[in-house]
Design a protein around this motif. Structure first.
Motif, PDB file in Angstrom:
ATOM      1  N   VAL A  41       0.832  -1.206   0.000  1.00  0.00           N
ATOM      2  CA  VAL A  41       0.000   0.000   0.000  1.00  0.00           C
ATOM      3  C   VAL A  41       0.864   1.253   0.000  1.00  0.00           C
ATOM      4  O   VAL A  41       0.585   2.239  -0.691  1.00  0.00           O
ATOM      5  CB  VAL A  41      -0.945  -0.022   1.221  1.00  0.00           C
ATOM      6  CG1 VAL A  41      -1.681   1.326   1.347  1.00  0.00           C
ATOM      7  CG2 VAL A  41      -1.939  -1.154   1.100  1.00  0.00           C
ATOM      8  N   ALA A  42       1.937   1.222   0.742  1.00  0.00           N
ATOM      9  CA  ALA A  42       2.822   2.390   0.796  1.00  0.00           C
ATOM     10  C   ALA A  42       3.450   2.682  -0.561  1.00  0.00           C
ATOM     11  O   ALA A  42       3.563   3.835  -0.990  1.00  0.00           O
ATOM     12  CB  ALA A  42       3.905   2.160   1.860  1.00  0.00           C
ATOM     13  N   VAL A  47       3.835   6.097  -5.619  1.00  0.00           N
ATOM     14  CA  VAL A  47       3.767   6.203  -7.087  1.00  0.00           C
ATOM     15  C   VAL A  47       2.691   7.189  -7.499  1.00  0.00           C
ATOM     16  O   VAL A  47       2.860   8.013  -8.402  1.00  0.00           O
ATOM     17  CB  VAL A  47       3.522   4.816  -7.703  1.00  0.00           C
ATOM     18  CG1 VAL A  47       3.262   4.953  -9.204  1.00  0.00           C
ATOM     19  CG2 VAL A  47       4.722   3.911  -7.451  1.00  0.00           C
ATOM     20  N   ALA A  48       1.528   7.134  -6.845  1.00  0.00           N
ATOM     21  CA  ALA A  48       0.440   8.053  -7.185  1.00  0.00           C
ATOM     22  C   ALA A  48       0.839   9.489  -6.916  1.00  0.00           C
ATOM     23  O   ALA A  48       0.561  10.400  -7.713  1.00  0.00           O
ATOM     24  CB  ALA A  48      -0.804   7.677  -6.382  1.00  0.00           C
ATOM     25  N   ALA A  49       1.499   9.742  -5.786  1.00  0.00           N
ATOM     26  CA  ALA A  49       1.935  11.101  -5.460  1.00  0.00           C
ATOM     27  C   ALA A  49       2.939  11.619  -6.481  1.00  0.00           C
ATOM     28  O   ALA A  49       2.903  12.783  -6.912  1.00  0.00           O
ATOM     29  CB  ALA A  49       2.535  11.133  -4.060  1.00  0.00           C
ATOM     30  N   ALA A  55       2.444  15.734 -13.264  1.00  0.00           N
ATOM     31  CA  ALA A  55       1.396  16.373 -14.065  1.00  0.00           C
ATOM     32  C   ALA A  55       1.353  17.870 -13.816  1.00  0.00           C
ATOM     33  O   ALA A  55       1.176  18.667 -14.736  1.00  0.00           O
ATOM     34  CB  ALA A  55       0.043  15.735 -13.737  1.00  0.00           C
ATOM     35  N   LEU A  56       1.516  18.276 -12.559  1.00  0.00           N
ATOM     36  CA  LEU A  56       1.501  19.702 -12.241  1.00  0.00           C
ATOM     37  C   LEU A  56       2.699  20.426 -12.832  1.00  0.00           C
ATOM     38  O   LEU A  56       2.606  21.568 -13.280  1.00  0.00           O
ATOM     39  CB  LEU A  56       1.488  19.887 -10.717  1.00  0.00           C
ATOM     40  CG  LEU A  56       0.197  19.443 -10.003  1.00  0.00           C
ATOM     41  CD1 LEU A  56       0.352  19.609  -8.499  1.00  0.00           C
ATOM     42  CD2 LEU A  56      -0.991  20.253 -10.506  1.00  0.00           C
TER      43      LEU A  56
END
Length: 309
Positions: A41-42, A47-49, A55-56
């Motif tokens: 989960v960590a 990866v999502a962060a 993207a920003l």
């Protein structure tokens, strides 16, 4: 002395040692399966962060309304037709005669180029001219020919001048029965009294050209003449009378043929375009129907009085 126990004595029993507890992981009392799930989960959260941050960073300023990101160029808006003009698409195949007319209109001796002050917004291609020659209402341009003296009497006293400061051109102010009339949508407007049954009212108007200026004044005059058909009956057609250069521009004189209640009628018209101090070339347009032919000479008066400022 203490008596040793006899091994054969049935009363002697061996006590077994208790079993050793199962091995545990070093992370508290958690099992390894739970540890692996927490680590998985960590990793997903990390990866999502990272994806959000990337993207920003790459979005730049494109998230603002009305802006484009760096390296992109917004396409220019499509050209819009002038008010009242009838859209005619350029035909993919143009007749040889039409092509010859297009070529003839760009000869050095027959073309007066606009001054540098009027080059802003000038068309960079000749698609509009090709479309005009594809219009069945517009015939091939004639060879250069000066306007002859028309029938009638000139109605112009002295040196009366009408100043069109918006277009940067001066022209003759005609005497009675001509009168100044509401100019909109033009800059200046002179008219004759209406004639009962006539579909066209005699008028002299001036304004900045209502079409896109071309590189050569002759082409601009052609498109302006085609545009003037919007002020004549439907299905009107042009028949050329004269085509000649004027100071800083070009003059086209023509008949506009149409039908009224099935009867053939026509007006004598002229359009002159000339460069001036304004940002766009000036246009002077005059039309007089056949029922007012005694005023045809005023066409000569008006076109010969045009002075760009």
């Amino acid at each position: 002395m203490t008596a040793e126990a006899d091994p054969s004595d049935p009363r002697r029993t061996s006590v077994p040692r208790p079993p050793k507890p199962p091995k545990r992981s070093r992370i508290g009392d958690l099992s390894m399966r739970v540890v692996y799930r927490v680590l998985a989960v960590a990793v997903v959260l990390v990866v999502a962060a990272a994806a959000v941050v990337a993207a920003l960073v790459f979005s730049g300023t494109s998230d603002r309304p009305g802006e484009v990101s760096s390296g992109q160029v917004a396409a220019p808006p499509a050209a819009t037709p002038s008010p009242g003009s009838s859209p005619v698409s350029a035909s993919p195949s143009v007749s040889p005669s039409a092509s010859a007319s297009v070529s003839a209109s760009t000869t050095p001796e027959a073309s007066a180029s606009p001054s540098p002050s009027t080059l802003e917004g000038v068309a960079r291609d000749r698609s509009a001219v090709v479309a005009a020659f594809a219009d069945p209402r517009v015939p091939e341009l004639p060879r250069d020919k000066k306007l002859a003296r028309l029938y009638g009497k000139a109605h112009h006293k002295g040196k009366r001048v009408l100043k069109d400061r918006r277009s940067g051109v001066w022209l003759a102010r005609l005497s009675k029965p001509w009168k100044i009339f509401g100019a909109s949508p033009f800059s200046t407007k002179q008219v004759l009294p209406k004639v009962k049954g006539a579909p066209v009212r005699a008028m002299v108007v001036s304004c900045p050209v209502p079409i896109q200026a071309q590189r050569h004044a002759k082409d601009t005059a052609l498109l302006a003449a085609r545009w003037t058909l919007n002020h004549h009956p439907e299905d009107s057609r042009i028949s050329w009378l004269a085509s000649q250069p004027i100071k800083k521009g070009w003059l086209l004189t023509y008949k506009v043929k149409y039908k009224v209640k099935g009867k053939a009628r026509f007006s004598v018209a002229a359009v002159a375009v000339t460069s001036s101090s304004a940002s766009r070339p000036a246009m002077v347009f005059v039309t007089i129907p056949d029922v007012q032919r005694p005023y045809w000479r005023d066409v000569n008066t008006v076109v010969s009085s045009i002075k760009p400022k």
